[in-house]
Design an enzyme around this catalytic site. Structure first.
Site, PDB file in Angstrom:
ATOM      1  N   LYS A 124      -7.920   2.140  -0.807  1.00 35.01           N
ATOM      2  CA  LYS A 124      -8.308   2.376   0.586  1.00 35.01           C
ATOM      3  C   LYS A 124      -7.055   2.749   1.351  1.00 35.01           C
ATOM      4  CE  LYS A 124     -12.127   2.247   2.949  1.00 35.01           C
ATOM      5  NZ  LYS A 124     -13.523   2.343   2.455  1.00 35.01           N
ATOM      6  N   ASP A 164     -14.043   7.402   5.927  1.00 33.29           N
ATOM      7  CA  ASP A 164     -14.524   6.073   6.303  1.00 33.29           C
ATOM      8  C   ASP A 164     -14.607   6.132   7.830  1.00 33.29           C
ATOM      9  OD1 ASP A 164     -14.896   3.201   5.002  1.00 33.29           O
ATOM     10  OD2 ASP A 164     -13.824   2.835   6.854  1.00 33.29           O
TER      11      ASP A 164
HETATM   12  O1  2IT Z   1     -16.400   2.305   1.753  1.00 33.25           O
HETATM   13  C1  2IT Z   1     -16.654   3.287   1.023  1.00 33.25           C
HETATM   14  O2  2IT Z   1     -17.192   3.183  -0.072  1.00 33.25           O
HETATM   15  C2  2IT Z   1     -16.275   4.613   1.537  1.00 33.25           C
HETATM   16  N1  2IT Z   1     -15.779   4.694   2.652  1.00 33.25           N
HETATM   17  C3  2IT Z   1     -16.466   5.831   0.690  1.00 33.25           C
HETATM   18  C4  2IT Z   1     -15.370   5.948  -0.326  1.00 33.25           C
HETATM   19  C5  2IT Z   1     -15.387   7.235  -1.107  1.00 33.25           C
HETATM   20  O3  2IT Z   1     -14.401   7.433  -1.849  1.00 33.25           O
HETATM   21  O4  2IT Z   1     -16.314   8.021  -1.018  1.00 33.25           O
END
Ligand code: 2IT
Length: 445
Positions: A124, A164
């Site tokens: 993240k 996100d």
């Molecule tokens: O929290 C999540 O799963 C997302 N924000 C999507 C992450 C992604 O790599 O598509």
């Protein structure tokens, strides 16, 4: 497992990292039983290795606003775990972003991605930069400055970011553009890209659609269907938008949406042009939901309040972490809610989750319910690697079967002797087992 000792040590190392410690505690308590069946895990200090991110990249991001003033934000990428595949997870741009929040999200992502059945590790990233009220040019300059620092650590087989909160197709486009220029390659290093340059059909809708497919499975276990049910949704962003669309398509009635300013109640249901209006609300960049009630006078706006006091059949938190607390949980149960599914990551406080489980409420956690988003990102990576693009129908069909597989894993590990399905335990144990086996096989690294 010496759960309390591990948690105490973690707290001493990372004092005050509330969200991160909350996410770790929930998982460790869930997996205690299966962990104790594997003495080899303790010898390999598996938990101690699993709870710490592989690395946290932290950097400053200087950028210039339209008036010429220079700002400095903080940028991060938490590469949490790559045991089962390249680091994968979204970027969050919001004033509230801290290392604790990104570490909790990266930790959750590791288990969520394992549940999707696709080979993706967990990561993240993001910044305390707030896009609220910023011009398009300012957002572009910020995204470019952010990438200038981070690009060397990304790559299609290394680390693949996505969106996100505060990061949608526009921001992904600007970040990908700068990445591509610096790396001199056009690969699937981001997901959530525009359709013209490698994006996947249905990625914008996928988190919400997947959540509703999961809810359908939960209801089917109870011999119920979603048609005719009333639904409370919080948030009005990308996730809430996809969830509202699919809920309405399946015959449910969505009666609430919310923003940081309060919530709206629409007795006639949020459907059709009202769902399109959610996009307009978002485009305004103001981060408020109140204008909905001016646009559609049948709706009422409730300033400073959350929608959980409304009497509904289904509650879908779709906004952000810890948005539903124990008081809200009690209200929902008292009002006879049939099902609560977290669509936001860790949408419920630990106390709210404990209360739902104590009450044997039909409750499922974000890492299972919202996994359709990252799963479709995984499908985007596959399409990019194959240099082709699947149709809407093909992606939808794969998303649907992945959500059914995620649900089946929750049942496998979450069904209690009395028949109650503890989805929290099911999701945590299923995700953990996959990551644990991969880490054990790869030695002490
Ligand atoms: O929290 C999540 O799963 C997302 N924000 C999507 C992450 C992604 O790599 O598509």
């Amino acid at each position: 497992m010496k759960t309390e000792e591990i948690l105490r040590n973690l707290e001493m190392r990372h004092p005050g990292e509330r969200e991160y410690l909350q996410a770790v505690r929930e998982v460790l308590l869930s997996i205690e039983d299966v962990y104790n069946e594997h003495p080899e895990y303790e010898k390999a200090a598996l938990i101690e290795r699993l709870v710490e991110p592989d690395r946290v990249l932290a950097f400053r991001v200087p950028w210039t606003d339209d008036s010429g003033k220079v700002h400095v934000n903080l940028g991060y990428r938490v590469q949490f775990n790559n045991a089962i595949g390249p680091y994968k997870g979204g970027m969050r741009f919001h004033a509230s972003v801290t290392p604790s929040i990104l570490k909790f999200l990266g930790f959750e992502q590791t288990f969520k991605n394992a549940l999707t059945t696709l080979p993706m590790g967990g990561a993240k990233g993001g910044s305390d930069f707030s896009p609220r009220g910023r011009s398009d040019a300012e957002i572009m300059r910020f995204c470019q400055a952010f990438m200038l620092e981070l690009w060397r650590n990304l790559g299609p087989d290394q680390d693949v970011p996505a969106g996100d909160i505060g990061v949608g197709a526009r921001e992904v486009g600007y970040m990908f553009g700068m990445y591509k220029k610096l790396a001199r390659e056009h690969t699937g290093t981001f997901t959530g890209k525009g359709m013209e340059f490698g994006g996947s059909n249905l990625r914008p809708e996928a988190t919400g659609y997947g959540a509703l497919y999961f809810v359908q499975q939960m209801l089917a276990e109870k011999g119920e269907t979603i048609a005719g049910k009333t639904v409370a949704i919080s948030g009005f962003g990308n996730v809430a938008w996809g969830a509202a669309q699919k809920a309405v398509e399946l015959g449910a009635k969505v009666v609430t949406l919310s923003g940081p300013d309060g919530y709206i109640y629409d007795p006639e249901g949020v459907s059709g042009e009202k769902i399109d209006y959610m996009l307009e609300l978002r485009l305004s960049g103001e981060d408020i939901v109140a204008p909905y009630a001016e646009e559609f006078p049948e709706a009422t706006f409730h300033a400073g309040r959350k929608p959980w006091g409304e009497k509904v059949d289904i509650a879908l938190p779709c906004a952000t972490q810890n948005e539903l607390d124990e008081t809200d949980a009690r209200l929902l149960v008292t009002n006879g809610v049939m099902l609560v599914a977290e669509v936001s990551n860790m949408g419920c406080t630990a106390e709210a989750v404990d209360y739902f489980l104590e009450q044997h409420a039909c409750f499922a956690p974000g890492k299972a319910v919202n996994s359709g988003g990252v799963a479709t990102s995984g499908l985007e990576m596959t399409q990019n690697a194959m240099h082709l693009s699947w149709s809407n129908e093909e992606v939808d069909q794969r998303l649907h079967s992945i959500m059914n597989a995620v649900h089946a894993q929750c049942l496998q590990y979450g069904r209690q002797p009395d028949g109650y399905i503890n989805y929290v335990k099911g999701a945590n144990v299923a995700g953990f087992m996959k990551v644990a086996k991969a880490m054990m096989a790869q030695g002490i690294v």
